[in-house]
Design an enzyme around this catalytic site. Structure first.
Site, mmCIF file in Angstrom:
data_model
loop_
_atom_site.group_PDB
_atom_site.id
_atom_site.type_symbol
_atom_site.label_atom_id
_atom_site.label_comp_id
_atom_site.label_asym_id
_atom_site.label_seq_id
_atom_site.Cartn_x
_atom_site.Cartn_y
_atom_site.Cartn_z
ATOM 1 N N HIS A 72 0.923 -1.115 0.089
ATOM 2 C CA HIS A 72 0.045 0.122 0.015
ATOM 3 C C HIS A 72 1.030 1.119 -0.101
ATOM 4 C CE1 HIS A 72 0.488 0.619 4.383
ATOM 5 N NE2 HIS A 72 0.306 -0.502 4.306
ATOM 6 N N ASP A 74 -0.246 4.244 0.918
ATOM 7 C CA ASP A 74 -0.712 5.517 2.057
ATOM 8 C C ASP A 74 0.106 5.175 3.307
ATOM 9 O OD1 ASP A 74 -2.245 3.080 2.251
ATOM 10 O OD2 ASP A 74 -3.796 3.954 3.583
ATOM 11 N N ASP A 102 6.127 1.174 7.493
ATOM 12 C CA ASP A 102 4.669 0.990 6.970
ATOM 13 C C ASP A 102 4.442 1.687 5.889
ATOM 14 O OD1 ASP A 102 2.271 -0.292 7.017
ATOM 15 O OD2 ASP A 102 1.881 0.548 8.827
ATOM 16 N N GLU A 132 -5.281 1.647 2.643
ATOM 17 C CA GLU A 132 -4.997 0.538 3.618
ATOM 18 C C GLU A 132 -5.157 0.808 4.801
ATOM 19 O OE1 GLU A 132 -3.141 -2.744 5.977
ATOM 20 O OE2 GLU A 132 -2.577 -0.497 5.555
ATOM 21 N N GLU A 133 -4.843 2.062 5.447
ATOM 22 C CA GLU A 133 -4.471 2.661 6.551
ATOM 23 C C GLU A 133 -5.920 3.180 7.351
ATOM 24 O OE1 GLU A 133 -2.429 1.485 8.417
ATOM 25 O OE2 GLU A 133 -0.393 1.804 7.492
ATOM 26 N N GLU A 161 4.335 -6.003 3.673
ATOM 27 C CA GLU A 161 4.252 -5.313 5.041
ATOM 28 C C GLU A 161 5.344 -5.567 5.820
ATOM 29 O OE1 GLU A 161 2.185 -3.508 6.600
ATOM 30 O OE2 GLU A 161 0.114 -3.668 5.391
ATOM 31 N N HIS A 335 3.032 3.122 12.777
ATOM 32 C CA HIS A 335 1.904 4.029 13.254
ATOM 33 C C HIS A 335 2.470 4.818 14.636
ATOM 34 C CE1 HIS A 335 -1.559 1.343 11.862
ATOM 35 N NE2 HIS A 335 -0.529 1.486 10.843
#
Length: 360
Positions: A72, A74, A102, A132-133, A161, A335
């Site tokens: 992903h 994003d 990430d 995705e997030e 990932e 995150h």
């Protein structure tokens, strides 16, 4: 000015360039433009298509098998951690910043391979997707699966990932339910005239605390299941006996269990209570016995581990193909404001995938 990527450069430098293009969920357009232009320029032999803010590319070499690599574009919201910064040097270099782990390190590995892997042993599909997030209904893979389903098909899917540069095979399924108790309102000064729904939830909590989750081996990997209360709500006012209480329960189940079986299990545990399913996703089988998966594990030089959690590998597994997570960095840093990825991890993942996918 929109930067230009050089996909043939060191994947660590490519990671830094990707990180410095902000792409918070819903705002991936600039990065998607950059990725699309780079693929069309540096990998002219690939078929490239655009789907919203997702970019897809693939070989069409007539190979007997196909491997799908997905990542992903994003990130979570920026938290005073852009632009990218670096610490250490050489083998000890670390890149810090939003998206480093990430998962722009994984995206960089994919882009580098797309431009530099000549004559692969399999046809390859590269999927760079959006959103995705955020909530699952916004995930770009939904749109791709609906509009371009053949772009998600293959004999193996590798989602890049962060996995500590180890193969994390399959993933747990997840089921979230609301267990509801009902009562009758009354003034708390005359509580005997009502029925307290919060008190009625005590057996629900007791069943949770007494439940012994399974530990099961699937393809030689150990998966730990879980059944946990993750929320509780109830109450009307400080002087009212409540007439409703809701305990939200999350069940994580192993890949040997179908979603329907997981739901039946939860309903059996809370027999006699009102149970409503509010979210559900199937598990993904590790598929370690499949040839393409075995080749990746052998190339990694490390023992595969079970993925304890749910990732988009399950979307590919639902299409009848084995799927694994394999990417640089630790998922525990995702995150966080301290998000970072080791340069050595990025290079290692690129080399492992090159060995696994190249013609021997």
């Amino acid at each position: 000015m929109t930067p230009r990527l050089d996909l043939t450069t060191d994947p660590v430098e490519l990671t830094a360039a990707l990180v410095d293009v902000p792409s918070v969920s819903g705002s991936e357009e600039q990065l998607a433009d950059v990725v699309e232009r780079a693929l069309r320029t540096d990998a002219p032999g690939l078929e490239v298509v655009r789907s919203g803010n997702a970019v897809l590319a693939r070989t069409n070499l007539g190979k007997r098998s196909r491997v799908v690599l997905a990542g992903h574009l994003d990130t979570v919201p920026i938290n005073e951690n852009l632009p990218v910064t670096r610490t250490g040097s050489g083998a000890d270099e670390v890149l810090h910043g939003c998206g480093t782990v990430d998962m722009k390190g994984g995206d960089a590995v994919m882009l580098h391979l797309a431009a530099t892997l000549d004559n692969p042993a399999h046809d390859l599909t590269f999927v760079f997707y959006d959103c995705e997030e955020v909530s699952a209904d916004r995930n770009g893979l939904n749109r791709i699966e609906s509009e371009l389903p053949d772009w998600m098909d293959g004999d193996l899917a590798v989602v890049c990932e962060p996995s500590n540069a180890a193969v994390e095979a399959g993933c747990q399924g997840t089921l979230r339910v609301e267990v509801r108790t009902r009562g009758q309102r009354a003034h708390s000064a005359r509580a005997w005239m009502g029925e307290n729904a919060i008190h009625a939830a005590e057996p629900v909590l007791r069943r949770l605390s007494e439940h012994e989750p399974r530990t099961v081996d699937v393809d030689g990997l150990r998966f730990h299941e879980g059944l946990q209360a993750v929320g509780i709500s109830g109450g009307v006012a400080g002087n009212v006996v409540p007439d409703e209480c809701v305990v939200t329960v999350n069940h994580r189940f192993a890949p040997d269990t179908a979603l329907e079986e997981a739901e039946e299990r939860v309903r059996r545990i809370f027999d006699g209570f009102e149970v409503t399913v509010v979210d559900a996703a199937r598990a993904a089988h590790p598929g370690l016995n499949e040839p393409a998966t075995a080749e990746l594990v052998a190339a990694s030089g490390a023992e595969p581990v079970a993925k304890l959690g749910w990732t988009d590998v399950a979307r590919f597994a639902a299409r009848g193909m084995p799927a694994v997570n394999f990417g640089p960095g630790s998922p525990t840093l995702a995150h966080t404001q301290q998000e970072n990825v080791a340069a050595g991890d990025v290079r290692h993942c690129a080399e492992v995938l090159r060995r696994a996918l190249a013609t021997s």
